[in-house]
Design a protein around this motif. Structure first.
Motif, short mmCIF file in Angstrom:
data_model
loop_
_atom_site.label_atom_id
_atom_site.label_comp_id
_atom_site.label_asym_id
_atom_site.label_seq_id
_atom_site.Cartn_x
_atom_site.Cartn_y
_atom_site.Cartn_z
N THR A 171 25.02 32.77 -7.39
CA THR A 171 23.69 31.99 -7.68
C THR A 171 23.73 30.79 -6.86
N LYS A 172 22.73 30.19 -5.88
CA LYS A 172 22.82 29.23 -5.30
C LYS A 172 22.41 27.73 -6.12
N VAL A 173 23.40 26.93 -6.48
CA VAL A 173 22.79 25.76 -7.16
C VAL A 173 21.76 24.99 -6.46
N PRO A 174 20.50 24.66 -6.92
CA PRO A 174 19.54 23.84 -6.11
C PRO A 174 20.17 22.44 -5.78
N LYS A 175 19.79 21.99 -4.65
CA LYS A 175 20.60 20.79 -3.99
C LYS A 175 20.13 19.50 -4.86
N ALA A 176 19.12 19.60 -5.42
CA ALA A 176 18.56 18.41 -6.48
C ALA A 176 19.54 18.60 -7.42
N VAL A 177 19.87 19.57 -8.01
CA VAL A 177 20.85 19.50 -9.27
C VAL A 177 22.27 18.82 -8.77
N ASN A 208 22.65 16.60 -6.40
CA ASN A 208 22.49 15.40 -6.38
C ASN A 208 22.36 14.55 -7.39
N GLN A 245 15.79 18.19 -18.88
CA GLN A 245 16.31 18.34 -17.28
C GLN A 245 17.84 18.08 -17.36
N ASP A 268 20.31 20.86 -16.25
CA ASP A 268 21.45 20.64 -15.03
C ASP A 268 22.75 21.11 -15.10
N TRP A 325 24.13 24.90 -15.33
CA TRP A 325 24.30 25.67 -14.30
C TRP A 325 25.94 25.82 -14.30
#
Length: 220
Positions: A12-18, A20, A55, A59, A62
């Motif tokens: 599962t690809k962790v979102p870039k915003a997470v 960051n 949030q 985060d 994950w």
């Protein structure tokens, strides 16, 4: 530490915003420790960064469960966990290509060492710079790139060259075994999928800041 054994699916690809925000959490946790704080709640951490406590918790889920009921997060332990996630629980040797004004300034930045990165090689193609030192680091000829990188097991590089030379130098770095590039040249690089790249265009950052300032002026 109260932590779930079941990790998220590795595919599962962790979102870039997470990712960051992980860096932002790490900075705030480090600052909190310097100020003598031992624990912090998700709401306190969220308030500092201007996001909700939900949030913050989302985060972290994950990667596992790091909090303690009634306590929140233990700062030092969470710093260690985030470093493991980001891969900065070790020292990464880094090469710098381009030793002009920007490159020289980057070599003097102490934050790299504090966060687990050590610039061990510096390169340039300007004959007037070859052999000179920036701090304790001698500037090497770009022609020695491949052999020098191999001898130091360097996988990451900082690119601080003119836009006209950026793609050619990036190609040489990749050919020499570099798999991660931090690019300060104001140009988008074309790299293979196996190579990770982060683009830092200072003009774009100022444009974003200008947009925000204009919006604020419009409200006043």
């Amino acid at each position: 530490m109260a932590r779930e054994k079941n990790k998220p699916n590795e595919e599962t690809k962790v979102p870039k915003a997470v990712v960051n925000r992980l860096s932002l959490y790490l900075r705030e946790l480090q600052r909190s420790v310097r100020n003598g704080r031992e624990t912090i709640s998700s709401s306190q951490l969220g308030n500092i960064l201007g996001i909700t406590d939900a949030q913050v918790r989302k985060d972290f889920t994950w990667f596992g469960q790091f909090g303690y009921p009634g306590i929140g997060y233990r700062c030092q332990e969470l710093i260690g966990e985030i470093r493991k996630i980001l891969g900065t629980n070790r020292i990464w040797p880094v090469a710098l290509v381009g030793c002009g004004n920007l490159g020289s300034a980057l070599l003097g930045y102490r934050g790299f060492g504090e966060q687990g990165f050590s610039v061990v090689l510096a390169f340039d193609s300007n004959p007037e710079l070859i052999g000179k030192r920036i701090g304790d680091l001698p500037i090497r000829e770009l022609s020695n790139l491949k052999s020098d990188l191999s001898s130091r097991d360097v996988l990451m590089a900082i690119l601080a060259v003119p836009a006209t030379a950026a793609q050619e130098v990036a190609d040489r770095l990749i050919e020499a075994g570099i798999t991660g590039i931090l690019n300060f040249a104001p140009v988008t690089l074309s790299v293979p999928e196996r190579v990770s790249i982060a683009e830092v265009d200072l003009a774009i950052e100022l444009e974003q800041l200008s947009f925000a300032v204009v919006k604020q002026l419009g409200k006043s």
